[in-house]
Write an enzyme that holds these catalytic residues in place. Structure first.
Site, PDB file in Angstrom:
ATOM      1  CB  ILE A  42      -1.124   0.043   1.314  1.00 28.56           C
ATOM      2  CG1 ILE A  42      -2.051  -1.063   1.089  1.00 28.56           C
ATOM      3  CG2 ILE A  42      -1.621   1.263   1.190  1.00 28.56           C
ATOM      4  CD1 ILE A  42      -2.981  -1.098   2.248  1.00 28.56           C
TER       5      ILE A  42
ATOM      6  CD1 TRP B  80      -1.362   0.891  -6.187  1.00 21.44           C
ATOM      7  CD2 TRP B  80      -2.183   2.876  -5.011  1.00 21.44           C
ATOM      8  NE1 TRP B  80      -2.252   1.667  -6.946  1.00 21.44           N
ATOM      9  CE2 TRP B  80      -2.713   2.767  -6.037  1.00 21.44           C
ATOM     10  CE3 TRP B  80      -1.945   3.947  -4.162  1.00 21.44           C
ATOM     11  CZ2 TRP B  80      -3.803   3.612  -6.501  1.00 21.44           C
ATOM     12  CZ3 TRP B  80      -3.134   4.558  -4.252  1.00 21.44           C
ATOM     13  CH2 TRP B  80      -3.729   4.986  -5.350  1.00 21.44           C
ATOM     14  CG  HIS B  81      -0.110   6.117  -1.495  1.00 21.63           C
ATOM     15  ND1 HIS B  81      -0.657   4.859  -0.811  1.00 21.63           N
ATOM     16  CD2 HIS B  81      -1.330   6.745  -1.563  1.00 21.63           C
ATOM     17  CE1 HIS B  81      -1.724   4.786  -0.294  1.00 21.63           C
ATOM     18  NE2 HIS B  81      -2.151   5.930  -0.898  1.00 21.63           N
ATOM     19  N   GLY B  82       3.679   5.638  -4.181  1.00 24.64           N
ATOM     20  CA  GLY B  82       4.850   6.442  -4.792  1.00 24.64           C
ATOM     21  C   GLY B  82       6.292   5.657  -4.471  1.00 24.64           C
TER      22      GLY B  82
ATOM     23  CG  PHE C  17      -0.607   8.803  -5.373  1.00 26.72           C
ATOM     24  CD1 PHE C  17       0.804   9.013  -5.193  1.00 26.72           C
ATOM     25  CD2 PHE C  17      -1.404   9.275  -4.616  1.00 26.72           C
ATOM     26  CE1 PHE C  17       1.190   9.678  -4.127  1.00 26.72           C
ATOM     27  CE2 PHE C  17      -0.874  10.036  -3.418  1.00 26.72           C
ATOM     28  CZ  PHE C  17       0.417  10.097  -3.168  1.00 26.72           C
TER      29      PHE C  17
END
Length: 463
Positions: A316, A319-321, A463
């Site tokens: 998670i 996934w954001h960066g 994102f």
């Protein structure tokens, strides 16, 4: 073409006008598909080819998963292709940069060149949507669609294409089977959702950024400890208002077009545990990782549940960066959720009420705000420097603009108001006489669009 631009609403009105004279579901879907690609290619025309390739590959893999003798092979192809494309555009330079750093530590000359790759906007969102289709077919929870155009519209549907919510195939594809027209109530709700989203974005999130968050992070070495703490709290509300604003506008546009998109937030800062926070925050994303990664790893039934939780939350974060700050962000949340699970199993963490619940909410909120520094900072060095400045700058004079303080107070109040009261106020507004209501809504909508800053894109675009 941003949701806060006048161009977008001219575009939306043109689509609604065209659809109002169309009686065929096939024609409606064709118009929406063309409009969605036009919308996406308005950011960069090259993005259209990538979106089309992602669509065609996963559509074909979905059919092969269902009808071939080797479904696992075709699922693997779908996963490798989709995640490979995502990795190339989003993480490849991060990998090269770390490889170069390792080579330097070993005393080796590094001639690795960072590639100039333009990150396609929204790629994380539509990649996951496409994967929900092939994975659900593999699990026998969904039948493949016969028409490529239907699947293409599902992947590219413009209201939620760029920043979600992440819509699963099993949720959206059934809505395409018959002609969908918005009722008067749905039209009302759609307009109010759009206005609510614009108010959150333009009057609260962007103002918080300009008058509190950006000054705090841009010059944190010289800011007071209290301003830096308020900067973290302000950023927590900014990112919530900004992202939920996009979701509101996306849901409002979809509703005007006759479709439904899922709710993505449920007052996350009233969560009494970190686990509960992730049940309320970016629900479409957190539930995706829960159902497709956490359960896929075995959940609480196979393997070590704590390891499965940590892997899921690190994913998670990543996934954001592409950055170690995002890795650490996910790891910290995973550790907290794992700790809460262990305490719950021991009987030491139980549901609280009254003032104990309020204390639990306050504790959870402060943990979320503290960890937001890794979400907002450019890297771990800046995140560490910001936290160190909070500790050291206690003697620096505290300065906060009245506009920043007012925006923060309004954000807190808006978040704390029960949804039923907001719905009642919206209903009262909509029940005004038409001759009063229509001009008022138009003036409000136009004013919000004009007031919007072109230099303040939605945070989750990155994102």
């Amino acid at each position: 073409m941003s949701f806060t631009s006048l161009h977008f609403y001219v575009f939306l009105l043109a689509i609604l006008a065209l659809l109002s004279v169309i009686d065929s579901n096939r024609q409606k879907k064709a118009i929406l598909l063309l409009a969605s690609y036009w919308f996406y290619m308005s950011w960069d025309w090259r993005f259209g080819g990538l979106l089309l390739l992602m669509t065609v590959v996963n559509f074909y893999c979905g059919r092969q998963i269902r009808f071939s003798a080797q479904p696992k092979l075709w699922l693997s192809l779908s996963l490798v292709f989709s995640l490979g494309v995502l990795g190339l555009f989003k993480y490849f330079n991060f990998f090269l940069d770390n490889l170069s750093s390792i080579a330097a530590l070993l005393g080796m000359a590094s001639h690795i060149n960072i590639l100039q790759i333009l990150l396609p906007v929204g790629i994380s969102f539509y990649t996951f949507q496409a994967l929900s289709y092939t994975i659900d077919i593999y699990r026998r929870e969904l039948e493949p669609v016969n028409a490529l155009a239907d699947f293409a519209l599902f992947v590219s549907f413009f209201p939620q294409l760029v920043a979600g919510p992440i819509v699963r195939a099993s949720y959206f594809l059934p809505q395409l089977t018959q002609m969908q027209r918005a009722t008067a109530v749905e039209q009302r709700d759609g307009v109010l959702l759009i206005i609510r989203g614009l108010i959150k974005k333009v009057l609260l999130a962007d103002v918080l950024a300009l008058h509190l968050v950006d000054p705090a992070f841009a010059n944190y070495q010289q800011q007071s400890s209290w301003l830096l703490i308020l900067g973290l709290i302000g950023y927590s509300f900014q990112v919530y208002l900004d992202f939920s604003a996009y979701t509101d506008i996306a849901r409002g546009c979809a509703r005007l077009l006759g479709y439904q998109l899922p709710v993505n937030f449920n007052r996350p800062y009233l969560a009494d545990t970190i686990s509960n926070f992730w049940q309320r925050w970016h629900i479409s994303m957190s539930s995706f990782f829960r159902d497709y990664l956490y359960y896929g790893l075995g959940g609480s039934k196979k393997g070590n549940v704590y390891v499965n939780l940590l892997i899921t939350f690190v994913a998670i974060g990543v996934w954001h960066g592409a950055g170690w700050n995002f890795v650490l962000y996910g790891l910290c949340h995973g550790l907290l959720v794992a700790l809460e699970r262990w305490l719950r199993e021991k009987g030491w963490l139980v549901q609280q009420t009254g003032w104990r619940w309020a204390l639990a909410v306050g504790r959870t909120f402060m943990l979320v705000c503290l960890l937001r520094v890794m979400f907002r900072a450019e890297d771990l060095q800046q995140a560490g420097g910001y936290l160190l400045a909070i500790w050291q700058n206690t003697a620096v004079p505290f300065q906060l603009t009245a506009v920043g303080a007012t925006a923060l107070l309004l954000a807190v109040l808006l978040h704390g108001i029960a949804p039923r009261y907001l719905e009642q106020w919206q209903l009262r507004l909509y029940n005004w006489p038409l001759l009063v209501k229509a001009p008022a809504l138009l003036v409000l909508l136009y004013g919000l669009i004009v007031f919007a800053s072109a230099e303040a894109p939605f945070i989750y675009f990155q994102f």
